[in-house]
Structure formats: structure tokens, C-alpha cells
Design an enzyme around this catalytic site. Structure first.
Site, short mmCIF file in Angstrom:
data_model
loop_
_atom_site.label_atom_id
_atom_site.label_comp_id
_atom_site.label_asym_id
_atom_site.label_seq_id
_atom_site.Cartn_x
_atom_site.Cartn_y
_atom_site.Cartn_z
N GLU A 160 10.72 -8.61 -1.90
CA GLU A 160 11.25 -7.34 -1.41
C GLU A 160 10.57 -7.11 -0.08
OE1 GLU A 160 11.46 -3.91 -0.11
OE2 GLU A 160 10.31 -3.21 -1.84
N LEU A 161 11.33 -7.35 1.01
CA LEU A 161 10.72 -7.46 2.33
C LEU A 161 11.10 -6.28 3.23
CD1 LEU A 161 11.30 -11.31 2.73
CD2 LEU A 161 9.31 -10.11 1.77
N GLY A 198 6.41 -6.59 0.65
CA GLY A 198 5.65 -6.49 1.90
C GLY A 198 6.52 -6.87 3.07
N CYS A 205 9.90 1.20 2.82
CA CYS A 205 10.75 0.08 3.22
C CYS A 205 12.22 0.47 3.30
CB CYS A 205 10.56 -1.10 2.26
SG CYS A 205 10.79 -0.66 0.54
N GLU A 252 11.03 -2.64 12.55
CA GLU A 252 10.82 -1.62 11.54
C GLU A 252 9.77 -0.62 12.04
OE1 GLU A 252 10.38 -1.52 6.68
OE2 GLU A 252 9.54 -3.22 7.78
N TRP A 274 0.81 -1.22 0.00
CA TRP A 274 0.00 0.00 0.00
C TRP A 274 0.84 1.26 0.00
CZ3 TRP A 274 1.47 2.84 4.10
CH2 TRP A 274 1.93 2.16 5.23
N ASN A 275 2.12 1.19 0.37
CA ASN A 275 2.87 2.43 0.54
C ASN A 275 3.34 3.05 -0.78
OD1 ASN A 275 4.67 0.26 0.28
ND2 ASN A 275 6.25 1.24 1.51
N LYS A 296 -2.48 -8.77 -7.42
CA LYS A 296 -3.29 -8.61 -6.20
C LYS A 296 -2.79 -7.35 -5.50
CE LYS A 296 -5.01 -8.99 -2.00
NZ LYS A 296 -4.84 -7.87 -1.04
N PRO A 297 -3.47 -6.19 -5.70
CA PRO A 297 -3.03 -4.97 -5.01
C PRO A 297 -3.43 -4.99 -3.54
CG PRO A 297 -4.95 -4.52 -6.35
CD PRO A 297 -4.62 -5.96 -6.57
N ALA A 298 -2.76 -4.18 -2.75
CA ALA A 298 -3.09 -4.08 -1.32
C ALA A 298 -4.52 -3.59 -1.13
CB ALA A 298 -2.12 -3.12 -0.63
N SER A 299 -5.20 -4.12 -0.12
CA SER A 299 -6.60 -3.76 0.13
C SER A 299 -6.77 -2.30 0.51
CB SER A 299 -7.18 -4.66 1.22
OG SER A 299 -7.24 -6.00 0.78
#
Length: 482
Positions: A254-255, A232, A288, A385, A155-156, A179-182
Site C-alpha cells: 500500500e504505497l 509506506g 496516503c 505527494e 507512522w501516520n 516492524k513499526p515505524a520508528s
């Protein structure tokens, strides 16, 4: 502000059709600055996801076989459509995500740049003729698209993160289920609309919104999906890795991050303060690669803190669509609560509050830009984080001490340092355990450069010539009897 209503899509895109969830259920999409509902998107699950995967699988052979020039031309059209709609796309992004409009505009521009980069990189995804050690043979490698790709985006940065996945996948000849972020589905759905306008064949780009758990479970279990690309949290990334092991899918991850920002005594003070403001408070600290820990050497500490505190206290906290907004709202109430918990934990363990430290007077999801000094290794944000506008500052004396502290984390995504010593720059490049390192610079992401972390910050690279590699298979053919 530019009207973004014509860009809103409140349906899934599956095989060229805009459809609702079978159940008819929807999710509200809200503006985090006001709490108002701006759209409702399908609450989809297993069945809808399987349908999208089937569509992508059926479209794959023709898309993979399409002449490269035609595929590149379609991507160039998509690139131009993004630029033509940049203002509307940026306004839409700000409305559902909250970041200042100037940042949203830059993100959309970056998205277009990634599409163009990979359109060009597709021409260089070639094979090789290998010198044979035996007479009468030819040894050849060729490269082929991996197949159906599932892209799960955060979402960011809901536009640019998708561009870094969709761009190389389409360029390589893969078909995609997104699948985009809700929290920010509209910036994902609009990519389906733009792909449709550009002329991509039905089924090449599919977008499904809804239950992360149901959609993720189908993506990881379905054998037709040959690659998953995810941005995410590390925790969710590990879950996806475990779930996808049964079908041995390719994975790009990519975490999470825990970026150190190191200011040495010989740093350009003004440049270091400017860099810290950008690296910590861009997108309200919800990135991130955002600075998580600021390490400042003793000789420059007090001067740095005086200027840094003055600048942070003056930041304009406002809805992203207001002129001059520098920090928008947090994404949701859980994020806001997390900031309060971090600050309370630090103060209880001996940190000192310099500025901020509470919810903003604007109310809602706004939080004050915050600085804490006397930060220590026992405080939660040292290892966790932050993902918000809280800046802990740690004092250090020696270079070795700073590097050891910077590396004392399970993460290894991004690190920053300010120094005028050329020899130190190279020592930092060698010794910092991070995939991205910015020295005297914090805006380091570019389509031409690889993006990806070390340790528990991920697998694979996005961007650069390396960014297309994970979407291609290499076949080796040996021809004898020549």
C-alpha cells in the site's frame, strides 16, 4: 487526558519475552507537539529480527493447526481488549503521532473493527470441490496459511494500518513479525502487549523496533518469511520488491498517492467544502488517501473558494490533546521543510496564496493550513505527494479535462468527486484510474470494503473478503481410482 503510561512498552516482544536490543542502544520516541521524549525503545537490527523470525517460524505449525474456533475466540478477545483500552490507546497514539485526540480515538475504533471483521472472515476462507471432467475422480481445493508474515507499518496511522495486516494474518493462521515505524513504535508495541493479554501463544505475534534498513534487509532475505506486507512510500516499496525477489515472497504493497478532488458545477457546495476540509486537513494532511490536488469547475470555482478559504482560515491548529484541536503538528522537521519548499515552488511559478503559507505562530512542527490558487501542471505538488496541510486548487472547464488531469499521475490510490449527476457518477467510476473512489463522500474506508491502489500505488487489497486472500495458499488435490 487519559493516562497512557500503563500501555507503554519499551522493549521488543520476541517469543513471548520483552527484551532489549543486544547492543543496549535505544531510540527516543518524541511528542511532535512538544518535542519532549515520552519513551525509549530498542534500536534493534539484524540479529534481533532473525530471532523474531525464528520464533514466528517455530510457533507457526501449532498456530496454523489450532482449531478455527479457538483462533477466532482469541481474536475476539483482542478486539474487546482494544475497545476496553480505547481511550488509553488513543491518548498514546496522539502523544507519539500528534493527530487530534478525536481522530486517534476513531483510528483505534477502526483497528478493533478490522480485527473483528477478520475473525469472522476466517470462517469463510474455505475451499471447493470442483466437478471432475473424468469419471472416478474427485478434484478438491483447500486453503492454508502462507506462513511467517512480516508487517512493516507507517507512522501516520500506526494502529489501524497494523490492524489491517495483523488481523488477516492471524485469522488465516499465519504468525507475524511486526516492524513499526520508528517515529511511532509505541502504537505497534502495545499490540504485542494486548495480544499477550488476549492469550495468544508465544511467538505468534512478535514486535521489533529499530533500524529500518537492517530489519528490512533481514526480512527480505530470510527464507522463513513467506510474505511481506508494507505500507509506506512507493520508493521504499520498490526497494522491498527488488530485495525480496530472490526468495520469491508474497508481497502486499500500500504505497503513495496523489488524490484528486473534483468539484463539478452541479455539486452540493456545502457538502463539497466539508468534504474538502476533511479530505485535505485530516491528520494535518498526512494520509496516503488525502486530497493532493483540488480541481474546481469554473462555474462554481469562486463560490467554492470563498467558503473553503473561510473554513480553512478558521481551523484550530493545536496539540492533538487540546480540546477542539482540528490540526496537529507535522511529524518531523523534514515534513515541515517540504511544505515550505512546495509553497515556494508554486509561488515562483505563478500560484497565488489565499491563506497560510508559513510555519504557524505556535512554533515547533506546526504549519498553517494553506490554500494556493492558480495551480498549474508544472508545480511540484502536481506530481509529488504533498503529505501535509497544503491545498492547491486548479480550475477546469469540462469533465474530460478534469478526468484527464486527475489521471495524469503515476499513482492511483484514491480519488474524490462531488456532483449531482447520476450519469456522471458512473462515468467517473469507469474512467478514474484509482482503486478507491469517493463520490459525494470522503470517509470511504471500511473493513467491509477493499483498500488498495492501482498503478504505482500498490499491490493487493486490505479489508473486505479480499483482505485475507494474500495470507492463504490454495492447494489443489486430485484423487483418482474412485
Amino acid at each position: 487526558m487519559t493516562d497512557f503510561a500503563p500501555l507503554i512498552r519499551e522493549a521488543n516482544l520476541v517469543n513471548g519475552d520483552w527484551i532489549a536490543a543486544d547492543s543496549g542502544r535505544t531510540l527516543d520516541v518524541t511528542d511532535p507537539a512538544t518535542g519532549s521524549v515520552i519513551a525509549r525503545v530498542p534500536l534493534s537490527g539484524t540479529v534481533e529480527t532473525r530471532r523474531a523470525i525464528d520464533a514466528a517460524s517455530d510457533a507457526f505449525p501449532a498456530w496454523a493447526a489450532m482449531p478455527l474456533g479457538q483462533r477466532v475466540a482469541l481474536m475476539r478477545r483482542l478486539h474487546q481488549l482494544i475497545l476496553d483500552n480505547q481511550e488509553g490507546l488513543a491518548a498514546l497514539l496522539t502523544a507519539e503521532q500528534g493527530k487530534p485526540l478525536v481522530e486517534a480515538r476513531a483510528e483505534v475504533g477502526s483497528s478493533a473493527a478490522y480485527v473483528l471483521w477478520f475473525a469472522e472472515e476466517a470462517r469463510r476462507a474455505d475451499g471447493a470441490v470442483i466437478p471432475s471432467p473424468v469419471a472416478g475422480r474427485k478434484m478438491i481445493t483447500t486453503r492454508h496459511p502462507v506462513g511467517v508474515v512480516a508487517a512493516i507499518t507507517p507512522w501516520n496511522f500506526p494502529s489501524s494500518m497494523l490492524a489491517r495486516k495483523l488481523g488477516p494474518a492471524l485469522a488465516a493462521g499465519c504468525t507475524v513479525v511486526v516492524k513499526p515505524a520508528s517515529a511511532t513504535p509505541l502504537s505497534g508495541l502495545v499490540w504485542g502487549y494486548l495480544a499477550e493479554l488476549a492469550g495468544f501463544p508465544k511467538g505468534v505475534v512478535n514486535v521489533v523496533t529499530g533500524s529500518a534498513r537492517e530489519i528490512g534487509a533481514e526480512i527480505t532475505a530470510n527464507k522463513k518469511v513467506r510474505k511481506i506486507t508494507f505500507t509506506g512510500s512507493t520508493e521504499i516499496g520498490k526497494e522491498l520488491l527488488r530485495a525480496a525477489a530472490g526468495t520469491v515472497k508474497r508481497m502486499s504493497m500500500e504505497l503513495g498517492g496523489n488524490a484528486p478532488f473534483i468539484v463539478f458545477d452541479d455539486a452540493d457546495l456545502d457538502a463539497a467544502v466539508n468534504g474538502a476540509i476533511i479530505a485535505k486537513f485530516r491528520n494535518a494532511g498526512q494520509t496516503c488517501i488525502c486530497t493532493n490536488r483540488l480541481y474546481v469547475q469554473s462555474g462554481i470555482h469562486d463560490r467554492f473558494m470563498a467558503r473553503f478559504a473561510e473554513r480553512v482560515a478558521a481551523l484550530n491548529v493545536a496539540p492533538g490533546n487540546e480540546p477542539g484541536a482540528e490540526q496537529g503538528p507535522m511529524i518531523d522537521s523534514a515534513a515541515l521543510t517540504k511544505m515550505e519548499e512546495f509553497v515556494a515552488d508554486a509561488l515562483a511559478k505563478g500560484a497565488s496564496l489565499v491563506t497560510g503559507g508559513a510555519r504557524h505562530s505556535r512554533g515547533g512542527l506546526f504549519y498553517q493550513p494553506t490554500i494556493l490558487t492558480n495551480a498549474g501542471p508544472d508545480m511540484r505538488f502536481t506530481t509529488e505527494e504533498i503529505f501535509g496541510p497544503v491545498a492547491p486548487v486548479y480550475r477546469f472547464d469540462t469533465e474530460d479535462e478534469a478526468i484527464a488531469a486527475a489521471n495524469a499521475t503515476d499513482y492511483g490510490l484514491a480519488a474524490y468527486a462531488y456532483t449531482q449527476s447520476l450519469s456522471r457518477m458512473f462515468r467517473l467510476q469507469d474512467r478514474l484510474e484509482y482503486g478507491l473512489i469517493g463520490i459525494n463522500e470522503v470517509l470511504i474506508v471500511s473493513p467491509e470494503a477493499p483498500f488498495g491502489g492501482l498503478k504505482e500505488s500498490g499491490l493487493g487489497k486490505e479489508g473486505s473478503w479480499q483482505g485475507i486472500d494474500d495470507y492463504l495458499e490454495t492447494k489443489y488435490t486430485c484423487i483418482g481410482g474412485l
